[in-house]
Design an enzyme around this catalytic site. Structure first.
Site, PDB file in Angstrom:
ATOM      1  N   GLU A 197     -87.795  39.833 -38.860  1.00  0.00           N
ATOM      2  CA  GLU A 197     -87.620  38.554 -38.933  1.00  0.00           C
ATOM      3  C   GLU A 197     -87.627  38.035 -40.320  1.00  0.00           C
ATOM      4  O   GLU A 197     -86.867  37.247 -40.737  1.00  0.00           O
ATOM      5  CB  GLU A 197     -88.251  37.663 -38.064  1.00  0.00           C
ATOM      6  N   TYR A 244     -88.423  28.418 -37.628  1.00  0.00           N
ATOM      7  CA  TYR A 244     -87.588  29.576 -36.835  1.00  0.00           C
ATOM      8  C   TYR A 244     -88.190  30.920 -36.582  1.00  0.00           C
ATOM      9  O   TYR A 244     -88.096  31.529 -35.399  1.00  0.00           O
ATOM     10  CB  TYR A 244     -86.416  29.866 -37.755  1.00  0.00           C
ATOM     11  N   ASP A 259     -81.123  28.969 -35.660  1.00  0.00           N
ATOM     12  CA  ASP A 259     -80.842  29.619 -37.041  1.00  0.00           C
ATOM     13  C   ASP A 259     -79.510  29.258 -37.188  1.00  0.00           C
ATOM     14  O   ASP A 259     -78.940  28.651 -36.369  1.00  0.00           O
ATOM     15  CB  ASP A 259     -81.154  31.155 -36.989  1.00  0.00           C
TER      16      ASP A 259
END
Ligand code: SF4
Length: 338
Positions: free
Chosen positions: A31, A114, A132
């Site tokens: 991520e 996020y 996102d």
């Protein structure tokens, strides 16, 4: 949506196989890498990181320079610095285990809303709303939202939260990401493949291309500078480390003038040169675009006739061992081929 995901989920090296638990280290690492980069570009970096540092403990113990070096080419190097810092916090303060809740994850270096939601949902199956670019596009089309960022993000968050699956929140988050990336694409959405076609407001209105409503483009300024390619009598090149904070912090660079809004004369430039040498006035120029500005750097070659004692002097063939950002790779290519 989940039925669609069960049939169409993309496979990535960081994704758990069906009925397997996700590895929080893999989820977090991917991520962070994916924050500003495409999945295709991230895959080899992700695999390389795992080869070098199979566990978060090994990543925490390594030197920052090694992490920056392995990050080379991914850009936005503050992510790599925070990645390293975060690994150390996880090992030193959390016994090597990621916290599971969004508020706790948010306290860690480099983890924003996020990423916290993505880790909580994908790694720990907590109900969390991941917002996102993909999710913003899907939800803004689904509800035909007229607002623009930043108000749009709040609206998307409020509308996406109640949709989130309570039974399979991790899969839901990944389903939203995959739908946005493969079906509800920015320019060519494949509405005929979409599980939400009949309830999508933008589709019903035949106005898919209008959403999300784009803000007017802001003008990106251009900055100028001169970068020095300095060779000593042994043809070694001078490099230096940038300050730890700020743009390209902690990365290696060829010395340069400050990057200013106007270009400077050669006399002004030479006042910033760490050494004075025979100047070849090579007027090659490299261009690079950062998030907030374009940069034009002219390259000036300086040949020294002496063997200086100060500074880091590196053979051309050894430059690859240092953490040079993409911009400096452009300088290296331009300067070394002529
Ligand atoms: Fe996106 Fe089309 Fe699906 Fe609407 S129907 S969510 S526009 S792919």
């Amino acid at each position: 949506m989940l039925e669609w995901y069960d049939e169409n989920a993309r496979t990535f090296p960081w994704r758990a196989l069906p009925n397997q638990k996700a590895n929080p280290y893999h989820v977090w690492l991917s991520e962070i890498m994916l924050q500003q980069t495409t999945t295709t570009a991230v895959i080899p970096y992700f695999q390389n990181f795992l080869r070098k540092w199979p566990t978060i403990e090994e990543l925490a113990q390594t030197q920052l320079d090694e992490v920056l070096h392995a990050w080379q080419g991914l850009g936005y190097y503050s992510r790599a610095r925070n990645l390293h810092k975060c690994a150390q916090v996880i090992v030193n303060e959390h016994g090597g285990k990621f916290p599971k809740s969004e508020p706790e994850l948010l306290k860690l270096p480099g983890i924003g809303p996020y990423t916290a939601a993505a880790i909580a949902s994908i790694a720990f199956d907590k109900v969390a709303t991941v917002v996102d670019g993909n999710v913003i596009r899907v939800i803004s089309r689904l509800f035909a939202l007229e607002s623009q960022k930043p108000a749009l993000v709040r609206e998307v968050q409020a509308l996406a939260a109640p949709l989130t699956s309570k039974a399979r929140p991790g899969d839901w988050a990944q389903a939203m990401m995959d739908l946005g990336a493969t079906v509800c694409q920015p320019r060519t959405p494949h509405c005929e493949l979409c599980p939400w076609q009949t309830s999508c407001q933008a589709y019903v209105l035949k106005a898919v291309a209008k959403f999300p409503v784009r803000p007017k483009r802001r003008h990106k300024p251009t900055r100028f500078g001169i970068v020095f390619w300095i060779q000593d009598a042994q043809e070694r090149i001078l490099i230096q480390k940038r300050p730890p904070k700020g743009l390209l912090g902690g990365m290696m660079e060829f010395p340069s003038t400050p990057w200013a809004e106007t270009s400077c004369s050669m006399d002004e430039a030479m006042a910033h040169a760490p050494y004075q040498g025979v100047s070849n006035h090579v007027e090659k120029e490299v261009r690079h675009t950062f998030t907030h500005f374009h940069l034009k750097l002219r390259i000036v070659k300086l040949q020294l006739t002496t063997m200086p004692h100060e500074g880091l002097w590196v053979n051309l063939s050894d430059l690859g061992q240092y953490a040079l950002p993409s911009l400096m790779h452009k300088v290296l290519r331009a300067a070394s081929c002529g």
